[in-house]
Design a protein around this motif. Sequence first.
Motif, PDB file in Angstrom:
ATOM      1  N   HIS A  80      -7.978   4.230  -2.757  1.00  0.00           N
ATOM      2  CA  HIS A  80      -8.512   3.474  -1.613  1.00  0.00           C
ATOM      3  C   HIS A  80     -10.014   3.310  -1.784  1.00  0.00           C
ATOM      4  O   HIS A  80     -10.724   4.300  -1.984  1.00  0.00           O
ATOM      5  CB  HIS A  80      -8.243   4.212  -0.301  1.00  0.00           C
ATOM      6  N   HIS A 131       3.428   4.565  -7.580  1.00  0.00           N
ATOM      7  CA  HIS A 131       2.375   4.552  -8.598  1.00  0.00           C
ATOM      8  C   HIS A 131       1.200   5.369  -8.092  1.00  0.00           C
ATOM      9  O   HIS A 131       1.348   6.202  -7.229  1.00  0.00           O
ATOM     10  CB  HIS A 131       1.947   3.108  -8.907  1.00  0.00           C
ATOM     11  N   LYS A 132       0.023   5.053  -8.639  1.00  0.00           N
ATOM     12  CA  LYS A 132      -1.171   5.725  -8.129  1.00  0.00           C
ATOM     13  C   LYS A 132      -2.000   4.673  -7.380  1.00  0.00           C
ATOM     14  O   LYS A 132      -2.173   3.560  -7.874  1.00  0.00           O
ATOM     15  CB  LYS A 132      -1.953   6.281  -9.320  1.00  0.00           C
ATOM     16  N   LEU A 133      -2.509   5.043  -6.211  1.00  0.00           N
ATOM     17  CA  LEU A 133      -3.318   4.078  -5.460  1.00  0.00           C
ATOM     18  C   LEU A 133      -4.633   4.710  -5.041  1.00  0.00           C
ATOM     19  O   LEU A 133      -4.668   5.783  -4.442  1.00  0.00           O
ATOM     20  CB  LEU A 133      -2.565   3.579  -4.226  1.00  0.00           C
ATOM     21  N   VAL A 191       0.858  -1.192   0.000  1.00  0.00           N
ATOM     22  CA  VAL A 191       0.000   0.000   0.000  1.00  0.00           C
ATOM     23  C   VAL A 191       0.891   1.238   0.000  1.00  0.00           C
ATOM     24  O   VAL A 191       0.740   2.127  -0.838  1.00  0.00           O
ATOM     25  CB  VAL A 191      -0.972  -0.029   1.214  1.00  0.00           C
ATOM     26  N   ALA A 192       1.846   1.277   0.912  1.00  0.00           N
ATOM     27  CA  ALA A 192       2.763   2.425   0.975  1.00  0.00           C
ATOM     28  C   ALA A 192       3.643   2.487  -0.273  1.00  0.00           C
ATOM     29  O   ALA A 192       3.891   3.565  -0.818  1.00  0.00           O
ATOM     30  CB  ALA A 192       3.627   2.323   2.223  1.00  0.00           C
ATOM     31  N   TYR A 193       4.071   1.317  -0.747  1.00  0.00           N
ATOM     32  CA  TYR A 193       4.926   1.263  -1.941  1.00  0.00           C
ATOM     33  C   TYR A 193       4.186   1.852  -3.150  1.00  0.00           C
ATOM     34  O   TYR A 193       4.736   2.653  -3.904  1.00  0.00           O
ATOM     35  CB  TYR A 193       5.331  -0.199  -2.217  1.00  0.00           C
ATOM     36  N   PHE A 194       2.909   1.464  -3.286  1.00  0.00           N
ATOM     37  CA  PHE A 194       2.128   1.961  -4.423  1.00  0.00           C
ATOM     38  C   PHE A 194       1.855   3.448  -4.311  1.00  0.00           C
ATOM     39  O   PHE A 194       1.821   4.154  -5.314  1.00  0.00           O
ATOM     40  CB  PHE A 194       0.813   1.176  -4.549  1.00  0.00           C
ATOM     41  N   GLU A 195       1.626   3.905  -3.068  1.00  0.00           N
ATOM     42  CA  GLU A 195       1.389   5.338  -2.899  1.00  0.00           C
ATOM     43  C   GLU A 195       2.616   6.130  -3.321  1.00  0.00           C
ATOM     44  O   GLU A 195       2.500   7.219  -3.860  1.00  0.00           O
ATOM     45  CB  GLU A 195       1.017   5.628  -1.443  1.00  0.00           C
ATOM     46  N   LYS A 196       3.766   5.563  -3.073  1.00  0.00           N
ATOM     47  CA  LYS A 196       5.008   6.265  -3.390  1.00  0.00           C
ATOM     48  C   LYS A 196       5.340   6.179  -4.885  1.00  0.00           C
ATOM     49  O   LYS A 196       5.716   7.177  -5.497  1.00  0.00           O
ATOM     50  CB  LYS A 196       6.123   5.641  -2.549  1.00  0.00           C
TER      51      LYS A 196
END
Length: 192
Positions: free
Chosen positions: A167, A163-165, A156-161
């Motif tokens: 919720h 790519h686009k995530l 979740v944190a990796y994608f926020e950093k």
Amino acid sequence: MKIKNLIILIGPPGSGKGTQGKLLAPLLNYNYLSMGSTLREHAKWDSKIKKMIDAGKIIPDDMIRKIVNETISDMPQAKGLILDGFPRDIAQAIVLDEAIFKYKVDKVVGIFLDVPKSSVMGRLKKRKGKEARADDHPEVIETRFLEYDQKTHPLVAYFEKHHKLVHINGDQPAEDVHAEILKRIFHASIRL
Ligand code: AMP
């Protein structure tokens, strides 16, 4: 082969990734890849994979890399691809980044299906009767959750950093989750 758009479903066991992926793919005219289903097929002849699935453990990355690449290259050309259950840890997210480069992906959207453990436990118990998955036993479910918390949730944190995530509240009826996903992916001005 080029993949224009990539949607990645992330969420705990029983969060509805499969249900949502199967609703979205025909609507958007995308290919759909369920890593769990693909691995359950492989488990029919590969006892190492079967053992790990039955124990609720994540299959090692070297095996996953090969299977993902083979499966994607066998797919028909489409506007996009929906990934359900891949990546499952940070090492696989790096395999994903390689694929994004290889297939010249334009847009990547991660969808995080947020559902509390208490709700998904109830769903998985119900599914146990209906779909008869060997890994829907209570002790195996616990292992799958541990694997999720330790290895998958950090995505979740990796994608926020990277790519686009998006919720999504996954703790509602499947059709409402589907509607929310559609609204969010179109509103996020992601041209899918
Ligand atoms: P699922 O159908 O997504 O719940 O996946 C069922 C099982 O398949 C998991 O508990 C893992 O044992 C295995 N699995 C699915 N996807 C992956 C993956 N990307 N990497 C490693 N193991 C996986």
